[in-house]
Design a protein around this motif. Structure first.
Motif, mmCIF file in Angstrom:
data_model
loop_
_atom_site.group_PDB
_atom_site.id
_atom_site.type_symbol
_atom_site.label_atom_id
_atom_site.label_comp_id
_atom_site.label_asym_id
_atom_site.label_seq_id
_atom_site.Cartn_x
_atom_site.Cartn_y
_atom_site.Cartn_z
ATOM 1 N N VAL A 1 24.448 29.117 97.470
ATOM 2 C CA VAL A 1 25.883 29.250 97.234
ATOM 3 C C VAL A 1 26.160 28.701 95.839
ATOM 4 O O VAL A 1 25.595 27.667 95.457
ATOM 5 N N VAL A 2 27.020 29.368 95.070
ATOM 6 C CA VAL A 2 27.338 28.892 93.736
ATOM 7 C C VAL A 2 28.848 28.782 93.561
ATOM 8 O O VAL A 2 29.616 29.464 94.236
ATOM 9 N N THR A 3 29.250 27.924 92.626
ATOM 10 C CA THR A 3 30.607 27.953 92.109
ATOM 11 C C THR A 3 30.529 28.427 90.660
ATOM 12 O O THR A 3 29.583 28.096 89.938
ATOM 13 N N ALA A 4 31.500 29.217 90.259
ATOM 14 C CA ALA A 4 31.521 29.751 88.902
ATOM 15 C C ALA A 4 32.969 30.037 88.517
ATOM 16 O O ALA A 4 33.834 30.204 89.385
ATOM 17 N N GLY A 5 33.219 30.113 87.206
ATOM 18 C CA GLY A 5 34.566 30.287 86.708
ATOM 19 C C GLY A 5 34.867 31.706 86.295
ATOM 20 O O GLY A 5 34.472 32.135 85.203
ATOM 21 N N GLY A 6 35.542 32.470 87.148
ATOM 22 C CA GLY A 6 35.970 33.813 86.800
ATOM 23 C C GLY A 6 35.184 34.891 87.504
ATOM 24 O O GLY A 6 34.036 34.693 87.906
ATOM 25 N N PRO A 7 35.790 36.068 87.663
ATOM 26 C CA PRO A 7 35.149 37.151 88.432
ATOM 27 C C PRO A 7 33.866 37.680 87.807
ATOM 28 O O PRO A 7 32.958 38.093 88.527
ATOM 29 N N ASP A 8 33.767 37.691 86.479
ATOM 30 C CA ASP A 8 32.542 38.191 85.852
ATOM 31 C C ASP A 8 31.350 37.311 86.200
ATOM 32 O O ASP A 8 30.253 37.805 86.519
ATOM 33 N N LYS A 9 31.543 36.000 86.136
ATOM 34 C CA LYS A 9 30.449 35.090 86.454
ATOM 35 C C LYS A 9 30.125 35.128 87.945
ATOM 36 O O LYS A 9 28.949 35.065 88.338
ATOM 37 N N VAL A 10 31.141 35.230 88.780
ATOM 38 C CA VAL A 10 30.905 35.354 90.219
ATOM 39 C C VAL A 10 30.070 36.594 90.508
ATOM 40 O O VAL A 10 29.078 36.545 91.260
ATOM 41 N N ALA A 11 30.435 37.711 89.890
ATOM 42 C CA ALA A 11 29.705 38.955 90.129
ATOM 43 C C ALA A 11 28.260 38.848 89.645
ATOM 44 O O ALA A 11 27.333 39.347 90.303
ATOM 45 N N ARG A 12 28.043 38.213 88.510
ATOM 46 C CA ARG A 12 26.683 38.096 87.986
ATOM 47 C C ARG A 12 25.827 37.224 88.901
ATOM 48 O O ARG A 12 24.648 37.514 89.130
ATOM 49 N N CYS A 13 26.385 36.142 89.411
ATOM 50 C CA CYS A 13 25.629 35.285 90.331
ATOM 51 C C CYS A 13 25.225 36.037 91.588
ATOM 52 O O CYS A 13 24.096 35.893 92.073
ATOM 53 N N LEU A 14 26.128 36.844 92.114
ATOM 54 C CA LEU A 14 25.798 37.645 93.293
ATOM 55 C C LEU A 14 24.704 38.658 92.965
ATOM 56 O O LEU A 14 23.796 38.887 93.766
ATOM 57 N N ALA A 15 24.771 39.242 91.779
ATOM 58 C CA ALA A 15 23.752 40.210 91.373
ATOM 59 C C ALA A 15 22.389 39.559 91.223
ATOM 60 O O ALA A 15 21.355 40.205 91.439
#
Length: 318
Positions: free
Chosen positions: A168-182
């Motif tokens: 599980v990660v925390t990240a700032g903003g939708p772009d970073k969230v999407a990259r972590c999921l990828a």
């Protein structure tokens, strides 16, 4: 040779490309002709005057580099001139050449370019030493990574998934969230929109924030959980609920890599070579590089990192 010099504590404008003496290898050291160097948040702190190099270490910034071995001192084992390598440094990476103990040097992994390999030593050694050697993350356990979009975060996601953990990660903003999921994260939380402490339960937390997150990090740990604090972006002082700590039989680890003795760094590097490098060579873990900036423009690279808009690593290339 030329290197980036911090002319005085201050902003990115104080980084200057100057002529400096060439390094000479002491016994047990080799000299690398640098192809690229990785940026780390510690470099920003050093530039500002808040994180000076350990005694006897080069004043030139840079905690990791890649390149070609150009000189070998006495008592060096396993390396020869002409070898393509990357290295964990205590300083000196923003330069045309750097001297480093051979124990902190790694071969460039198969399938990775020499320049791109500069993105690996610091993050690989940080994640391996804290998450796996220190916090003992095991297959099937859950790892919570703060700052999932940064260099350490993007590497931790891949390595923990490759070794069988839920991430599980925390990240700032939708772009970073999407990259972590990828990259393989099972869950990614935008900390600007959601409080991670409301939903997450973890066995291990890898934290770059520090004081601001201490209470919440402890609250999300399972019984027997481990919190590894490796950054202090959110402050250095906080109250600790010792009742919760003891009830959960939890462990809090606080570590820094830069000023560890060479023998300790060597043990970490060996662990990375044995356990992480095969995963990199096999494609399960890859360097995530946001951009590559000419080394002479190090100030611009620092401005980019300070903006927080990057995902993964920023490199300086010669």
């Amino acid at each position: 040779m030329h290197a980036i010099v911090v002319s005085r504590p201050g902003g990115p404008e104080v980084l200057e490309w100057r002529e400096v003496p060439d390094p000479r290898p002491a016994p047990g050291e080799l000299v690398i002709t640098v192809a690229a160097a990785g940026l780390n948040r510690a470099d920003l702190l050093q530039r500002q005057g808040h994180y000076p190099p350990p005694p006897g270490v080069s004043q030139v910034p840079g905690l990791e580099c890649s390149g070609v071995v150009s000189e070998v001192g006495e008592n060096v084992v396993g390396f020869a001139p002409g070898d393509e390598v990357c290295a964990l440094l205590a300083g000196g990476g923003y330069a045309e050449k750097v001297a480093v103990p051979w124990e902190q040097v790694l071969p460039v992994p198969e399938g990775i370019s020499t320049v791109d390999s500069a993105a690996l030593p610091e993050v690989a050694c940080t994640v391996w030493s804290n998450v796996f050697m220190g916090a003992r993350l095991r297959r099937g356990e859950t790892l919570l990574v703060h700052g999932g979009g940064g260099g350490i975060g993007t590497f931790a996601v891949q390595l923990a998934k490759a070794l069988g953990s839920r991430v599980v990660v925390t990240a700032g903003g939708p772009d970073k969230v999407a990259r972590c999921l990828a990259l393989g994260a099972d869950e990614a939380i935008d900390y600007r929109e959601q409080d991670f402490a409301e939903t997450v339960t973890a066995d291990v937390v890898l934290d770059v924030i520090g004081a601001k997150y201490l209470s919440k990090n402890l609250s999300v740990l399972r019984t027997g959980g481990r919190l590894a604090v490796i950054g202090l972006q959110g402050g250095t002082r906080a109250e600790l609920d010792l009742g919760m700590l003891t009830a959960k039989r939890a462990t809090i680890l606080g570590t820094r890599l830069r000023d560890r003795p060479v023998a300790e760094k060597g043990a970490i590097v060996r662990g990375v070579r044995d356990n992480v490098w095969p995963l990199v060579a096999g494609g399960a873990v890859r360097p995530v590089i946001h951009t590559i900036v000419p080394m002479t423009e190090a100030g611009e690279a620092h401005r980019l990192m300070e903006s927080g808009s990057h995902i993964g690593k920023v490199l300086l290339a010669r």
